[in-house]
Design a protein around this motif. Structure first.
Motif, PDB file in Angstrom:
ATOM      1  N   GLY A 147       6.491  -7.026 -57.225  1.00 31.54           N
ATOM      2  CA  GLY A 147       6.519  -8.419 -56.808  1.00 31.54           C
ATOM      3  C   GLY A 147       7.933  -8.892 -56.545  1.00 31.54           C
ATOM      4  O   GLY A 147       8.898  -8.128 -56.657  1.00 31.54           O
ATOM      5  N   ILE A 148       8.051 -10.181 -56.206  1.00 29.98           N
ATOM      6  CA  ILE A 148       9.347 -10.790 -55.964  1.00 29.98           C
ATOM      7  C   ILE A 148       9.457 -12.074 -56.782  1.00 29.98           C
ATOM      8  O   ILE A 148       8.455 -12.660 -57.183  1.00 29.98           O
ATOM      9  N   GLU A 149      10.692 -12.483 -57.030  1.00 32.84           N
ATOM     10  CA  GLU A 149      10.948 -13.800 -57.621  1.00 32.84           C
ATOM     11  C   GLU A 149      11.765 -14.598 -56.628  1.00 32.84           C
ATOM     12  O   GLU A 149      12.777 -14.112 -56.112  1.00 32.84           O
ATOM     13  N   THR A 150      11.333 -15.826 -56.377  1.00 30.11           N
ATOM     14  CA  THR A 150      12.016 -16.625 -55.357  1.00 30.11           C
ATOM     15  C   THR A 150      11.873 -18.114 -55.634  1.00 30.11           C
ATOM     16  O   THR A 150      10.914 -18.545 -56.278  1.00 30.11           O
ATOM     17  N   ARG A 151      12.838 -18.868 -55.158  1.00 26.34           N
ATOM     18  CA  ARG A 151      12.638 -20.307 -55.003  1.00 26.34           C
ATOM     19  C   ARG A 151      11.790 -20.514 -53.754  1.00 26.34           C
ATOM     20  O   ARG A 151      11.938 -19.789 -52.766  1.00 26.34           O
ATOM     21  N   LEU A 152      10.938 -21.521 -53.785  1.00 27.31           N
ATOM     22  CA  LEU A 152      10.082 -21.782 -52.638  1.00 27.31           C
ATOM     23  C   LEU A 152      10.825 -22.616 -51.601  1.00 27.31           C
ATOM     24  O   LEU A 152      11.636 -23.477 -51.952  1.00 27.31           O
ATOM     25  N   PRO A 153      10.540 -22.347 -50.321  1.00 24.30           N
ATOM     26  CA  PRO A 153      11.090 -23.207 -49.265  1.00 24.30           C
ATOM     27  C   PRO A 153      10.352 -24.547 -49.285  1.00 24.30           C
ATOM     28  O   PRO A 153       9.323 -24.731 -48.629  1.00 24.30           O
ATOM     29  N   GLU A 154      10.883 -25.491 -50.038  1.00 27.77           N
ATOM     30  CA  GLU A 154      10.138 -26.713 -50.363  1.00 27.77           C
ATOM     31  C   GLU A 154       9.765 -27.560 -49.148  1.00 27.77           C
ATOM     32  O   GLU A 154       8.659 -28.088 -49.061  1.00 27.77           O
ATOM     33  N   SER A 155      10.681 -27.699 -48.207  1.00 20.90           N
ATOM     34  CA  SER A 155      10.448 -28.616 -47.095  1.00 20.90           C
ATOM     35  C   SER A 155      10.174 -27.906 -45.777  1.00 20.90           C
ATOM     36  O   SER A 155      10.044 -28.553 -44.741  1.00 20.90           O
ATOM     37  N   ASN A 156      10.087 -26.585 -45.802  1.00 13.47           N
ATOM     38  CA  ASN A 156       9.893 -25.811 -44.573  1.00 13.47           C
ATOM     39  C   ASN A 156       8.497 -25.197 -44.583  1.00 13.47           C
ATOM     40  O   ASN A 156       8.269 -24.134 -45.143  1.00 13.47           O
ATOM     41  N   LYS A 157       7.538 -25.880 -43.965  1.00 17.98           N
ATOM     42  CA  LYS A 157       6.145 -25.422 -43.967  1.00 17.98           C
ATOM     43  C   LYS A 157       5.993 -24.075 -43.264  1.00 17.98           C
ATOM     44  O   LYS A 157       5.196 -23.234 -43.678  1.00 17.98           O
ATOM     45  N   THR A 158       6.761 -23.869 -42.203  1.00 16.79           N
ATOM     46  CA  THR A 158       6.679 -22.606 -41.472  1.00 16.79           C
ATOM     47  C   THR A 158       7.094 -21.442 -42.365  1.00 16.79           C
ATOM     48  O   THR A 158       6.442 -20.399 -42.410  1.00 16.79           O
ATOM     49  N   GLU A 159       8.203 -21.631 -43.102  1.00 11.72           N
ATOM     50  CA  GLU A 159       8.678 -20.578 -43.984  1.00 11.72           C
ATOM     51  C   GLU A 159       7.724 -20.377 -45.165  1.00 11.72           C
ATOM     52  O   GLU A 159       7.562 -19.262 -45.667  1.00 11.72           O
ATOM     53  N   GLN A 160       7.078 -21.449 -45.605  1.00 14.70           N
ATOM     54  CA  GLN A 160       6.081 -21.315 -46.670  1.00 14.70           C
ATOM     55  C   GLN A 160       4.936 -20.412 -46.224  1.00 14.70           C
ATOM     56  O   GLN A 160       4.488 -19.530 -46.965  1.00 14.70           O
ATOM     57  N   GLU A 161       4.453 -20.624 -45.008  1.00 17.66           N
ATOM     58  CA  GLU A 161       3.359 -19.794 -44.482  1.00 17.66           C
ATOM     59  C   GLU A 161       3.817 -18.353 -44.272  1.00 17.66           C
ATOM     60  O   GLU A 161       3.061 -17.409 -44.492  1.00 17.66           O
ATOM     61  N   GLU A 162       5.067 -18.191 -43.860  1.00 20.48           N
ATOM     62  CA  GLU A 162       5.624 -16.845 -43.685  1.00 20.48           C
ATOM     63  C   GLU A 162       5.653 -16.098 -45.018  1.00 20.48           C
ATOM     64  O   GLU A 162       5.312 -14.909 -45.095  1.00 20.48           O
ATOM     65  N   LEU A 163       6.041 -16.810 -46.086  1.00 14.99           N
ATOM     66  CA  LEU A 163       6.076 -16.204 -47.416  1.00 14.99           C
ATOM     67  C   LEU A 163       4.676 -15.803 -47.858  1.00 14.99           C
ATOM     68  O   LEU A 163       4.465 -14.691 -48.364  1.00 14.99           O
ATOM     69  N   LYS A 164       3.715 -16.692 -47.683  1.00 18.21           N
ATOM     70  CA  LYS A 164       2.338 -16.380 -48.076  1.00 18.21           C
ATOM     71  C   LYS A 164       1.818 -15.150 -47.341  1.00 18.21           C
ATOM     72  O   LYS A 164       1.178 -14.279 -47.925  1.00 18.21           O
ATOM     73  N   LYS A 165       2.104 -15.085 -46.049  1.00 13.55           N
ATOM     74  CA  LYS A 165       1.636 -13.943 -45.245  1.00 13.55           C
ATOM     75  C   LYS A 165       2.325 -12.656 -45.687  1.00 13.55           C
ATOM     76  O   LYS A 165       1.689 -11.595 -45.793  1.00 13.55           O
ATOM     77  N   ALA A 166       3.624 -12.726 -45.958  1.00 13.15           N
ATOM     78  CA  ALA A 166       4.378 -11.540 -46.378  1.00 13.15           C
ATOM     79  C   ALA A 166       3.842 -10.994 -47.698  1.00 13.15           C
ATOM     80  O   ALA A 166       3.708  -9.780 -47.877  1.00 13.15           O
ATOM     81  N   LEU A 167       3.530 -11.892 -48.622  1.00 12.55           N
ATOM     82  CA  LEU A 167       2.976 -11.471 -49.905  1.00 12.55           C
ATOM     83  C   LEU A 167       1.600 -10.836 -49.728  1.00 12.55           C
ATOM     84  O   LEU A 167       1.280  -9.819 -50.350  1.00 12.55           O
ATOM     85  N   LYS A 168       0.792 -11.429 -48.862  1.00 10.88           N
ATOM     86  CA  LYS A 168      -0.556 -10.890 -48.611  1.00 10.88           C
ATOM     87  C   LYS A 168      -0.479  -9.528 -47.937  1.00 10.88           C
ATOM     88  O   LYS A 168      -1.192  -8.590 -48.316  1.00 10.88           O
ATOM     89  N   ASP A 169       0.398  -9.400 -46.956  1.00  7.62           N
ATOM     90  CA  ASP A 169       0.515  -8.141 -46.203  1.00  7.62           C
ATOM     91  C   ASP A 169       0.997  -6.989 -47.075  1.00  7.62           C
ATOM     92  O   ASP A 169       0.633  -5.832 -46.851  1.00  7.62           O
TER      93      ASP A 169
END
Length: 304
Positions: free
Chosen positions: A63-85
């Motif tokens: 896994g990874i540890e990260t701060r979330l991109p709080e105000s960047n919805k696009t980057e949030q979705e990118e993170l979710k997809k990367a974790l799923k993939d």
């Protein structure tokens, strides 16, 4: 009429069969208990989440540890997809904003926790409170974290960190005495520089701290800083060994509870990692330092 009475030979074979069954189960129990999950820090990443997660997966992290991109919805979705993939787990790093009034800081902290919950994080590592806050104000964040942890069924651990409420050994022990549910992320590298020592002869002060540690941040500090320039260098062997001794004790305590140890390798990027003057080039490689420390812990604990 069927024969329901067992023969003497069957009775003799039964204990042997039970012993064989128990013998076969021993590796299963050992594997489930004596296990470590390693997470890679996203701190200092110079690529997108997709490439970062692929590399972490390739190098053996779960896994990874990260701060979330709080105000960047696009980057949030990118993170979710990367974790799923990549099928990687997530530890979210939350923090308290110390530049606003306490009531506002509490609201912002709650929003961060709620956002972490929406990412289905394994746990939350919290940079809690502030060294300049009163004990009463710091406890407001501890109590809020406890409420949110119970509400969302997610562990929240409080990191030992300079400038935060857990900035030193004695202060941390005081907070632990105020709440028996207060669990820690131990980044002991900070305390090496805070106390300007490798905490030799201070093991009695560490007992409760090690008992309460649920996540390790594996970075090696020293008398004059929270990060050695390269943990592979022979001049840092004493510091590396001291950290490894402390980590091993925590790992064995965790295993004795039948739990999996979770460790984030957290050597930081240039700036935190020492750099050359004028060029600001890092004197070693952050990613390689993290891989080295993961391998060293595996070798020390004799796990694959």
């Amino acid at each position: 009429m069927s024969r329901l009475i067992k023969s003497p030979s069957t009775k003799r074979e039964l204990p042997i069969m039970l012993l064989i069954a128990l013998f076969l189960l021993i590796p299963v129990f050992a594997t489930s208990q004596n296990n470590i999950e390693f997470y890679q820090t996203s701190w200092g990443k110079d690529t997108n989440f997709s490439e970062f997660c692929k590399q972490a997966k390739k190098d053996g992290y779960v896994g990874i540890e990260t701060r979330l991109p709080e105000s960047n919805k696009t980057e949030q979705e990118e993170l979710k997809k990367a974790l799923k993939d990549t099928n990687l787990k997530l530890i979210v790093q939350a923090y308290v904003n110390t530049n606003v009034p306490i009531d506002e800081a509490l609201l912002l902290y709650e929003e961060l926790i709620e956002l972490a919950v929406s990412f289905n994080a394994e746990m939350i590592n919290s940079h809690t409170g502030h060294d300049f806050f009163s004990v009463e104000d710091n406890m407001k964040f501890i109590n809020l974290a406890k409420q949110l942890s119970e509400k969302h069924h997610i562990p929240i651990y409080h990191e030992t960190h300079r400038s935060r409420m857990n900035y030193s050994v004695p202060v941390t022990n005081h907070y632990l005495s105020l709440d028996d549910q207060f669990m820690l992320t131990l980044d002991i590298s900070h305390w090496m520089v805070v106390h300007e020592s490798l905490l030799e002869g201070k093991d009695d002060f560490l007992t409760e701290i090690l008992d309460r540690t649920r996540l390790i941040h594996a970075r090696v500090g020293h008398y004059e800083g929270p990060q050695v320039n390269d943990p592979r260098a022979p001049e840092w062997k004493k510091a590396v060994d001291r950290h490894m001794d402390i980590w091993e004790e925590i790992i064995r305590k965790t295993w004795s509870r039948g739990e999996t140890m979770k460790i984030t390798t957290e050597f930081g990027p240039a700036g935190y990692l020492p750099t050359l003057p004028y060029t600001q080039q890092p004197v070693s490689d952050q990613w390689e330092a993290n891989l080295f420390i993961m391998k060293a812990i595996k070798e020390r604990m004799k796990i694959d």
